[in-house]
Design a protein around this motif. Structure first.
Motif, PDB file in Angstrom:
ATOM      1  N   LEU A  73      -4.519   3.018  10.917  1.00 50.82           N
ATOM      2  CA  LEU A  73      -3.105   2.856  11.235  1.00 50.82           C
ATOM      3  C   LEU A  73      -2.484   4.204  11.621  1.00 50.82           C
ATOM      4  CD1 LEU A  73      -1.205   0.406  11.227  1.00 50.82           C
ATOM      5  CD2 LEU A  73      -0.430   1.115   8.971  1.00 50.82           C
ATOM      6  N   ASP A  74      -2.933   5.254  10.920  1.00 50.17           N
ATOM      7  CA  ASP A  74      -2.399   6.585  11.185  1.00 50.17           C
ATOM      8  C   ASP A  74      -3.501   7.605  10.865  1.00 50.17           C
ATOM      9  OD1 ASP A  74      -1.137   9.018  11.318  1.00 50.17           O
ATOM     10  OD2 ASP A  74       0.387   8.570   9.795  1.00 50.17           O
ATOM     11  N   PRO A  75      -4.049   8.305  11.885  1.00 47.88           N
ATOM     12  CA  PRO A  75      -5.160   9.239  11.627  1.00 47.88           C
ATOM     13  C   PRO A  75      -4.775  10.412  10.729  1.00 47.88           C
ATOM     14  CG  PRO A  75      -4.348   9.462  13.889  1.00 47.88           C
ATOM     15  CD  PRO A  75      -3.680   8.253  13.308  1.00 47.88           C
ATOM     16  N   ASN A  76      -3.484  10.646  10.557  1.00 49.00           N
ATOM     17  CA  ASN A  76      -3.012  11.704   9.657  1.00 49.00           C
ATOM     18  C   ASN A  76      -2.405  11.124   8.382  1.00 49.00           C
ATOM     19  OD1 ASN A  76      -3.588  13.847  11.558  1.00 49.00           O
ATOM     20  ND2 ASN A  76      -1.839  13.090  12.727  1.00 49.00           N
ATOM     21  N   GLY A  77      -2.683   9.871   8.117  1.00 50.94           N
ATOM     22  CA  GLY A  77      -2.034   9.165   7.014  1.00 50.94           C
ATOM     23  C   GLY A  77      -2.728   9.324   5.674  1.00 50.94           C
ATOM     24  N   ASN A  78      -2.539   8.327   4.826  1.00 46.69           N
ATOM     25  CA  ASN A  78      -3.045   8.354   3.451  1.00 46.69           C
ATOM     26  C   ASN A  78      -4.572   8.411   3.418  1.00 46.69           C
ATOM     27  OD1 ASN A  78      -0.359   7.976   2.743  1.00 46.69           O
ATOM     28  ND2 ASN A  78      -0.575   5.753   2.617  1.00 46.69           N
ATOM     29  N   MET A  79      -5.114   9.093   2.407  1.00 41.43           N
ATOM     30  CA  MET A  79      -6.557   9.170   2.227  1.00 41.43           C
ATOM     31  C   MET A  79      -7.072   7.855   1.648  1.00 41.43           C
ATOM     32  SD  MET A  79      -9.335  10.873   2.563  1.00 41.43           S
ATOM     33  CE  MET A  79      -8.905  12.604   2.752  1.00 41.43           C
ATOM     34  N   CYS A  80      -8.145   7.334   2.233  1.00 41.10           N
ATOM     35  CA  CYS A  80      -8.744   6.075   1.780  1.00 41.10           C
ATOM     36  C   CYS A  80      -9.996   6.364   0.954  1.00 41.10           C
ATOM     37  CB  CYS A  80      -9.085   5.203   2.990  1.00 41.10           C
ATOM     38  SG  CYS A  80      -9.795   3.590   2.562  1.00 41.10           S
ATOM     39  N   GLU A  81     -10.390   5.399   0.124  1.00 44.67           N
ATOM     40  CA  GLU A  81     -11.604   5.536  -0.688  1.00 44.67           C
ATOM     41  C   GLU A  81     -12.856   5.684   0.174  1.00 44.67           C
ATOM     42  OE1 GLU A  81     -12.374   0.735  -1.213  1.00 44.67           O
ATOM     43  OE2 GLU A  81     -11.667   1.875  -2.923  1.00 44.67           O
ATOM     44  N   GLY A 106     -13.139   7.635   2.665  1.00 38.53           N
ATOM     45  CA  GLY A 106     -13.251   9.008   3.149  1.00 38.53           C
ATOM     46  C   GLY A 106     -12.446   9.285   4.405  1.00 38.53           C
ATOM     47  N   LYS A 107     -11.891   8.241   5.021  1.00 44.24           N
ATOM     48  CA  LYS A 107     -11.056   8.429   6.214  1.00 44.24           C
ATOM     49  C   LYS A 107      -9.577   8.448   5.821  1.00 44.24           C
ATOM     50  CE  LYS A 107     -12.072   4.946   8.738  1.00 44.24           C
ATOM     51  NZ  LYS A 107     -11.888   4.111   9.935  1.00 44.24           N
ATOM     52  N   ARG A 108      -8.758   8.911   6.754  1.00 36.69           N
ATOM     53  CA  ARG A 108      -7.316   8.884   6.535  1.00 36.69           C
ATOM     54  C   ARG A 108      -6.677   7.740   7.323  1.00 36.69           C
ATOM     55  NH1 ARG A 108      -4.614  12.662   3.858  1.00 36.69           N
ATOM     56  NH2 ARG A 108      -5.695  14.581   3.300  1.00 36.69           N
ATOM     57  N   GLY A 109      -5.623   7.204   6.753  1.00 42.30           N
ATOM     58  CA  GLY A 109      -4.776   6.256   7.478  1.00 42.30           C
ATOM     59  C   GLY A 109      -5.328   4.852   7.624  1.00 42.30           C
ATOM     60  N   CYS A 110      -6.321   4.465   6.799  1.00 45.50           N
ATOM     61  CA  CYS A 110      -6.816   3.081   6.864  1.00 45.50           C
ATOM     62  C   CYS A 110      -5.696   2.118   6.477  1.00 45.50           C
ATOM     63  CB  CYS A 110      -8.008   2.884   5.925  1.00 45.50           C
ATOM     64  SG  CYS A 110      -9.515   3.691   6.484  1.00 45.50           S
ATOM     65  N   LEU A 111      -5.705   0.948   7.090  1.00 49.36           N
ATOM     66  CA  LEU A 111      -4.657  -0.048   6.863  1.00 49.36           C
ATOM     67  C   LEU A 111      -4.468  -0.360   5.387  1.00 49.36           C
ATOM     68  CD1 LEU A 111      -2.681  -2.255   7.901  1.00 49.36           C
ATOM     69  CD2 LEU A 111      -4.660  -3.772   8.055  1.00 49.36           C
ATOM     70  N   GLN A 112      -5.575  -0.471   4.633  1.00 51.19           N
ATOM     71  CA  GLN A 112      -5.437  -0.883   3.240  1.00 51.19           C
ATOM     72  C   GLN A 112      -4.703   0.168   2.396  1.00 51.19           C
ATOM     73  OE1 GLN A 112      -9.482  -1.646   1.982  1.00 51.19           O
ATOM     74  NE2 GLN A 112      -9.638   0.326   0.939  1.00 51.19           N
ATOM     75  N   THR A 113      -4.645   1.407   2.863  1.00 52.22           N
ATOM     76  CA  THR A 113      -3.904   2.423   2.107  1.00 52.22           C
ATOM     77  C   THR A 113      -2.395   2.258   2.246  1.00 52.22           C
ATOM     78  OG1 THR A 113      -3.870   4.074   3.899  1.00 52.22           O
ATOM     79  CG2 THR A 113      -5.795   4.061   2.444  1.00 52.22           C
ATOM     80  N   TYR A 114      -1.974   1.258   3.003  1.00 51.78           N
ATOM     81  CA  TYR A 114      -0.548   0.966   3.174  1.00 51.78           C
ATOM     82  C   TYR A 114      -0.153  -0.385   2.573  1.00 51.78           C
ATOM     83  CZ  TYR A 114      -0.484   4.940   6.338  1.00 51.78           C
ATOM     84  OH  TYR A 114      -0.598   6.204   6.871  1.00 51.78           O
ATOM     85  N   ILE A 115      -1.100  -1.337   2.524  1.00 58.13           N
ATOM     86  CA  ILE A 115      -0.673  -2.690   2.134  1.00 58.13           C
ATOM     87  C   ILE A 115      -1.500  -3.339   1.024  1.00 58.13           C
ATOM     88  CG2 ILE A 115       0.419  -3.196   4.346  1.00 58.13           C
ATOM     89  CD1 ILE A 115      -2.033  -4.825   5.135  1.00 58.13           C
ATOM     90  N   ASP A 116      -2.540  -2.675   0.485  1.00 59.11           N
ATOM     91  CA  ASP A 116      -3.198  -3.327  -0.648  1.00 59.11           C
ATOM     92  C   ASP A 116      -2.415  -3.011  -1.927  1.00 59.11           C
ATOM     93  OD1 ASP A 116      -4.001  -0.834  -1.561  1.00 59.11           O
ATOM     94  OD2 ASP A 116      -6.141  -1.211  -1.384  1.00 59.11           O
ATOM     95  N   GLU A 117      -2.760  -3.681  -3.025  1.00 56.75           N
ATOM     96  CA  GLU A 117      -1.953  -3.587  -4.247  1.00 56.75           C
ATOM     97  C   GLU A 117      -1.883  -2.164  -4.786  1.00 56.75           C
ATOM     98  OE1 GLU A 117      -2.995  -6.414  -7.225  1.00 56.75           O
ATOM     99  OE2 GLU A 117      -2.553  -8.144  -5.946  1.00 56.75           O
ATOM    100  N   ILE A 174       2.322  -5.568   7.416  1.00 63.15           N
ATOM    101  CA  ILE A 174       1.571  -6.828   7.543  1.00 63.15           C
ATOM    102  C   ILE A 174       1.913  -7.495   8.870  1.00 63.15           C
ATOM    103  CG2 ILE A 174       1.210  -9.138   6.568  1.00 63.15           C
ATOM    104  CD1 ILE A 174       1.785  -7.867   3.789  1.00 63.15           C
ATOM    105  N   GLY A 175       3.184  -7.448   9.257  1.00 59.43           N
ATOM    106  CA  GLY A 175       3.585  -7.978  10.565  1.00 59.43           C
ATOM    107  C   GLY A 175       2.880  -7.268  11.703  1.00 59.43           C
ATOM    108  N   ILE A 176       2.751  -5.945  11.601  1.00 57.81           N
ATOM    109  CA  ILE A 176       2.027  -5.168  12.620  1.00 57.81           C
ATOM    110  C   ILE A 176       0.560  -5.590  12.652  1.00 57.81           C
ATOM    111  CG2 ILE A 176       1.196  -2.846  13.193  1.00 57.81           C
ATOM    112  CD1 ILE A 176       3.905  -1.810  12.055  1.00 57.81           C
ATOM    113  N   THR A 177      -0.014  -5.819  11.481  1.00 58.72           N
ATOM    114  CA  THR A 177      -1.409  -6.280  11.385  1.00 58.72           C
ATOM    115  C   THR A 177      -1.584  -7.613  12.078  1.00 58.72           C
ATOM    116  OG1 THR A 177      -1.641  -5.140   9.268  1.00 58.72           O
ATOM    117  CG2 THR A 177      -3.256  -6.862   9.768  1.00 58.72           C
ATOM    118  N   ILE A 178      -0.663  -8.534  11.840  1.00 61.09           N
ATOM    119  CA  ILE A 178      -0.720  -9.849  12.487  1.00 61.09           C
ATOM    120  C   ILE A 178      -0.612  -9.695  14.000  1.00 61.09           C
ATOM    121  CG2 ILE A 178       0.513 -12.049  12.788  1.00 61.09           C
ATOM    122  CD1 ILE A 178       1.224 -11.849   9.771  1.00 61.09           C
TER     123      ILE A 178
END
Length: 388
Positions: A249-257, A259-270, A311-315
């Motif tokens: 979603l964002d290459p400079n975004g949140n760190m994901c488990e 190892g990449k940054r900006g994965c979608l789940q780092t914005y919308i999972d619980e 989630i709307g963007i994902t859809i």
């Protein structure tokens, strides 16, 4: 060219065969003429397929019924106890089981508390095998009528070889699970990704009935998706299609488990939603967040609104890529907090590209917690029908 045409003809034939069998299951007893009317296939095609199903013992002719003056139609039916399949759902904290009749009805359901991540794959296979043996004994099932076991597993699955290639939820790599179970029980066993069997269940028996192309998005402790087109699960080159949570979603975004940054789940999972909430106010779980939003606390409403937007963007992304006629939202986030669904629909009205806005429906899961068990059992049933 001829091979491609032959393949297409085989796919269409199997699709029509499964469709007619499902119609007989749901509307039994039913006549050939009524099936022709529902399917819009030719009487000759319906007659040929019904003949095959009767010859294989999957369908039987029953009583004559009047359809007009001086006319009687032969009705078609099935034997619900002709065969059984067993569906298994390996979840994060429990394993669910279901025995399915040939009619598609669940005869028996069971849940066993088990955290696979805290034990070995051998121990998990043993729990599955022992529980199935107990179910067979306690329900007095004829083992010769059990045509197979289907298992829905979270992760990357080689369904053709029955291998769990990778599952972070279970902590497994390259585990030949199907063979483990088959060797213990001497019953044909197949495995598949949990969301792929879930969408099969919704397509055959749930909220996606009648859809030609359905996309499913699961929202909860992780984010995933699956797609089914005219009854065929879209798998991709290695059965890994649908790993939506790791799209960027964002290459400079949140760190994901991962190892990449900006994965979608780092914005919308619980866990991502709770992380955001705890930056403002101590929040133990999602329930507390929604309770705060209901109390009109602006910070909580803003987080839920932002989640709905993503989630709307994902859809929108899925609709632009696949152009489905239905999108099913499922998982704990939408099933436990249904008030988020209208917010997502509202965001879709803003972010979905205009040419696609009225081309699809947003649905929620009809089968909910049963969907993986049902889909896994139906996977075996479909394979049996296809090969009969």
């Amino acid at each position: 060219m001829k091979k491609i045409e032959k393949h297409d003809q085989d796919v269409i034939r199997l699709h029509n065969k499964q469709m007619i069998l499902e119609i007989i299951k749901k509307s039994r007893p039913i006549s050939r003429a009524e099936i022709t009317k529902i399917t819009k296939l030719s009487p000759t095609s319906v007659g040929r397929i019904v003949g095959e199903l009767c010859e294989q013992g999957l369908v039987r002719e029953t009583a004559l019924t009047s359809v007009g003056v001086g006319r009687k139609a032969i009705m078609l039916d099935i034997d619900p106890q002709a065969v059984y399949t067993i569906g298994v759902d390996i979840g994060k904290k429990a394993i669910k089981f279901g025995v399915m009749e040939f009619s598609g009805e669940l005869l028996h359901e069971e849940r066993v508390e088990h955290v696979a991540l805290q034990t070995t794959h051998e121990a998990t296979a043993a729990v599955i095998s022992e529980t199935i043996n107990l179910i067979i004994a306690n329900k007095n099932l004829d083992k010769s009528k059990i045509i197979g076991i289907g298992i829905g597993v979270p992760g990357v699955i080689d369904h053709e070889r029955g291998i769990v290639q990778y599952s972070s939820t279970l902590g497994w790599r390259n585990i030949p699970l199907a063979q483990f179970i088959q060797d213990k029980l001497h019953i044909l066993t197949v495995i598949d990704n949990d969301l792929k069997v879930k969408i099969l269940a919704e397509y055959l028996l749930g909220s996606a009935q009648g859809s030609r192309k359905t996309a499913l998005i699961e929202l909860g402790t992780g984010v995933g998706s699956s797609l089914i087109i005219d009854g065929d699960i879209f798998r991709g080159g290695s059965n890994s299609a649908g790993e939506l949570g790791h799209t960027t979603l964002d290459p400079n975004g949140n760190m994901c488990e991962c190892g990449k940054r900006g994965c979608l789940q780092t914005y919308i999972d619980e866990s991502a939603i709770l992380h955001e909430a705890n930056r403002i106010k101590e929040t133990a779980d999602i329930q507390q967040l929604f309770a705060a939003a209901q109390n009109e606390e602006n910070w909580a409403q803003d987080i839920i609104s932002r989640t709905s937007l993503y989630i709307g963007i994902t859809i929108n992304n899925i609709v632009c890529m696949y152009n489905p006629d239905a999108v099913i939202l499922c998982g704990d986030l939408v099933e436990n907090y249904s008030e988020i669904v209208p917010l997502i629909e509202e965001q879709c009205g803003q972010v979905v590209w205009e040419p696609f806005r009225d081309t699809f429906k947003i649905l929620t899961s009809e089968l909910k917690s049963k969907s993986i068990v049902v889909g896994a059992a139906m996977l075996v049933m479909n394979n049996y029908v296809d090969k009969s």
